[in-house]
Design a protein around this motif. Structure first.
Motif, PDB file in Angstrom:
ATOM      1  N   ASP A 131      99.781  33.738  33.738  1.00 18.93           N
ATOM      2  CA  ASP A 131      98.631  32.846  33.648  1.00 18.93           C
ATOM      3  C   ASP A 131      97.359  33.409  34.264  1.00 18.93           C
ATOM      4  N   SER A 132      97.526  34.294  35.224  1.00 21.57           N
ATOM      5  CA  SER A 132      96.341  34.798  35.935  1.00 21.57           C
ATOM      6  C   SER A 132      95.611  35.877  35.134  1.00 21.57           C
ATOM      7  N   LYS A 133      96.269  36.368  34.080  1.00 25.55           N
ATOM      8  CA  LYS A 133      95.654  37.432  33.282  1.00 25.55           C
ATOM      9  C   LYS A 133      94.859  36.850  32.111  1.00 25.55           C
ATOM     10  N   THR A 134      93.920  37.643  31.643  1.00 20.20           N
ATOM     11  CA  THR A 134      93.195  37.294  30.426  1.00 20.20           C
ATOM     12  C   THR A 134      93.727  38.195  29.319  1.00 20.20           C
ATOM     13  N   TYR A 135      93.974  37.595  28.147  1.00 22.71           N
ATOM     14  CA  TYR A 135      94.560  38.364  27.044  1.00 22.71           C
ATOM     15  C   TYR A 135      93.638  38.426  25.841  1.00 22.71           C
ATOM     16  N   LEU A 136      93.607  39.596  25.235  1.00 22.89           N
ATOM     17  CA  LEU A 136      92.976  39.725  23.929  1.00 22.89           C
ATOM     18  C   LEU A 136      94.122  39.727  22.923  1.00 22.89           C
ATOM     19  N   TYR A 137      94.136  38.692  22.090  1.00 24.37           N
ATOM     20  CA  TYR A 137      95.202  38.542  21.101  1.00 24.37           C
ATOM     21  C   TYR A 137      94.735  39.219  19.821  1.00 24.37           C
ATOM     22  N   ILE A 138      95.532  40.171  19.331  1.00 27.50           N
ATOM     23  CA  ILE A 138      95.151  40.957  18.150  1.00 27.50           C
ATOM     24  C   ILE A 138      96.221  40.810  17.069  1.00 27.50           C
ATOM     25  N   VAL A 185      83.842  41.646  20.629  1.00 31.30           N
ATOM     26  CA  VAL A 185      84.855  41.926  21.652  1.00 31.30           C
ATOM     27  C   VAL A 185      84.197  42.169  23.010  1.00 31.30           C
ATOM     28  N   LYS A 186      83.148  42.993  23.005  1.00 26.57           N
ATOM     29  CA  LYS A 186      82.456  43.300  24.268  1.00 26.57           C
ATOM     30  C   LYS A 186      81.907  42.009  24.873  1.00 26.57           C
ATOM     31  N   GLU A 187      81.253  41.223  24.021  1.00 26.40           N
ATOM     32  CA  GLU A 187      80.621  39.981  24.456  1.00 26.40           C
ATOM     33  C   GLU A 187      81.630  39.025  25.103  1.00 26.40           C
ATOM     34  N   HIS A 188      82.818  38.922  24.493  1.00 31.00           N
ATOM     35  CA  HIS A 188      83.790  37.918  24.959  1.00 31.00           C
ATOM     36  C   HIS A 188      84.791  38.417  25.990  1.00 31.00           C
ATOM     37  N   THR A 189      84.747  39.720  26.300  1.00 29.14           N
ATOM     38  CA  THR A 189      85.714  40.207  27.302  1.00 29.14           C
ATOM     39  C   THR A 189      85.039  40.829  28.520  1.00 29.14           C
ATOM     40  N   LYS A 190      83.733  41.071  28.442  1.00 32.90           N
ATOM     41  CA  LYS A 190      83.081  41.848  29.513  1.00 32.90           C
ATOM     42  C   LYS A 190      83.188  41.214  30.901  1.00 32.90           C
ATOM     43  N   GLN A 191      83.272  39.873  30.954  1.00 31.71           N
ATOM     44  CA  GLN A 191      83.296  39.248  32.292  1.00 31.71           C
ATOM     45  C   GLN A 191      84.698  39.205  32.908  1.00 31.71           C
ATOM     46  N   TYR A 192      85.704  39.693  32.180  1.00 33.03           N
ATOM     47  CA  TYR A 192      87.072  39.591  32.711  1.00 33.03           C
ATOM     48  C   TYR A 192      87.633  40.930  33.175  1.00 33.03           C
ATOM     49  N   LYS A 193      88.273  40.886  34.326  1.00 39.88           N
ATOM     50  CA  LYS A 193      89.017  42.061  34.791  1.00 39.88           C
ATOM     51  C   LYS A 193      90.477  41.806  34.437  1.00 39.88           C
ATOM     52  N   HIS A 194      91.329  42.810  34.607  1.00 41.87           N
ATOM     53  CA  HIS A 194      92.772  42.662  34.345  1.00 41.87           C
ATOM     54  C   HIS A 194      93.044  42.118  32.943  1.00 41.87           C
ATOM     55  N   LEU A 195      92.460  42.734  31.967  1.00 43.06           N
ATOM     56  CA  LEU A 195      92.712  42.336  30.582  1.00 43.06           C
ATOM     57  C   LEU A 195      93.997  42.986  30.088  1.00 43.06           C
ATOM     58  N   ALA A 196      94.767  42.238  29.311  1.00 45.42           N
ATOM     59  CA  ALA A 196      95.920  42.825  28.621  1.00 45.42           C
ATOM     60  C   ALA A 196      95.821  42.391  27.160  1.00 45.42           C
TER      61      ALA A 196
END
Length: 293
Positions: A131-138, A185-196
């Motif tokens: 839950d603590s991670k942010t995910y990019l679902y592809i 992708v850049k716009e929606h992920t740039k503020q998150y660390k620990h992306l998976a």
């Protein structure tokens, strides 16, 4: 026994999933009973000619008739049949839907990219993850790539892009679409660390099996890159004969690999989780949510 069916008319393959539905501890679960995949490659016609040929239309109708017969034999009580990118783009898509209704007695729905993304996410894969991670679902298909950003298990943003494996093989992917995807992708992920990343689709499933990772463990960017280099070092013929890939997998697996690698590199993602689900599973989950929950 309650049985549901999902029909996924994709740009590369057409699938029928028949699932047995049961209730355990007050929750509805499903078990895959039968899965049939027919590599029709509708995208070749749709992306190049914007029209599905008579031959492919005939093959699709026969496939739908066969699926309908199987659904009857298995006593399926509910089904949902969805067509994605190739049928969205074919000028005769609606006409084919009409023919399928008349000749196979099967109701096929051509769905928009956003609904496609929502169906894929009905799998709720993120529920099993950290839950603590942010995910990019592809999710990479033959005609489009569906992306979603999950923050604390909630989809914050999602979008469908006209970049897919068949489209790339046919050189029908546009540079501006790649640029748009990169920006998004850049716009929606740039503020998150620990992306998976979470990857779904037939190609990433195959790549994961080839990586020999433990089930449930993520595959590293390094491993995916190594697989890509290995695959590209073989000719198409060798990928079929030496690596034992199916003919309709041996060509699309390369562009699929490129899409996943590109997205991971853009975002600095080092690991991708590969749950064994796709569009058809999402349809079954959606049917359960709509009919039973």
């Amino acid at each position: 026994m309650l049985r549901y069916a999902a029909v996924d008319v994709g740009s590369n393959a057409v699938r029928l999933l028949i699932a047995d539905i049961s209730k355990q501890d007050g929750e509805y679960k499903y078990k895959k009973n039968t899965l049939i995949r027919v590599p029709l490659r509708l995208g070749d016609d749709a992306f190049l000619d914007k029209h599905i040929s008579e031959k492919k239309t005939g093959d699709l109708i026969k496939t739908m008739q066969a699926f309908k017969h199987l659904m009857d034999v298995y006593h399926v009580s509910e089904y949902l049949a969805c067509a994605t990118s190739a049928m969205r783009e074919a000028s005769n898509g609606l006409d084919i839907v009409q023919q399928i209704q008349e000749q196979a007695n099967l109701k096929l729905e051509i769905i928009e990219g956003q609904r496609e993304a929502n169906i894929i996410y009905a799998n709720h894969i993120e529920a099993d993850l950290d839950d603590s991670k942010t995910y990019l679902y592809i999710d990479v298909g033959g005609g489009s790539t569906e992306l979603s950003v999950f923050v604390k298990g909630v989809p914050e943003a999602s979008r469908s892009f006209n970049i897919g494996t068949i489209r790339m093989l046919d050189n029908q992917d546009k540079e501006e679409t790649w640029d748009e995807m990169r920006e998004w992708v850049k716009e929606h992920t740039k503020q998150y660390k620990h992306l998976a990343a979470i990857g779904t689709g037939g190609n990433i499933n195959k790549l994961f099996r080839m990586s020999e990772e433990k089930e449930g463990a993520p595959m590293s960017l390094q491993k995916l890159n190594a697989l890509y280099n290995k695959l590209t070092s073989y000719s198409l013929k060798e990928r079929i004969n030496v690596l034992g890939l199916n003919t309709d997998r041996a060509d699309v697996i390369i562009p699929a690999c490129e899409i996943y690698l590109t997205l991971m590199k853009w975002t600095g993602i080092k690991q991708i989780y590969v749950p064994k689900v796709g569009m058809a599973d999402g349809i079954i989950k959606l049917l359960i949510e709509e009919k039973l929950d």
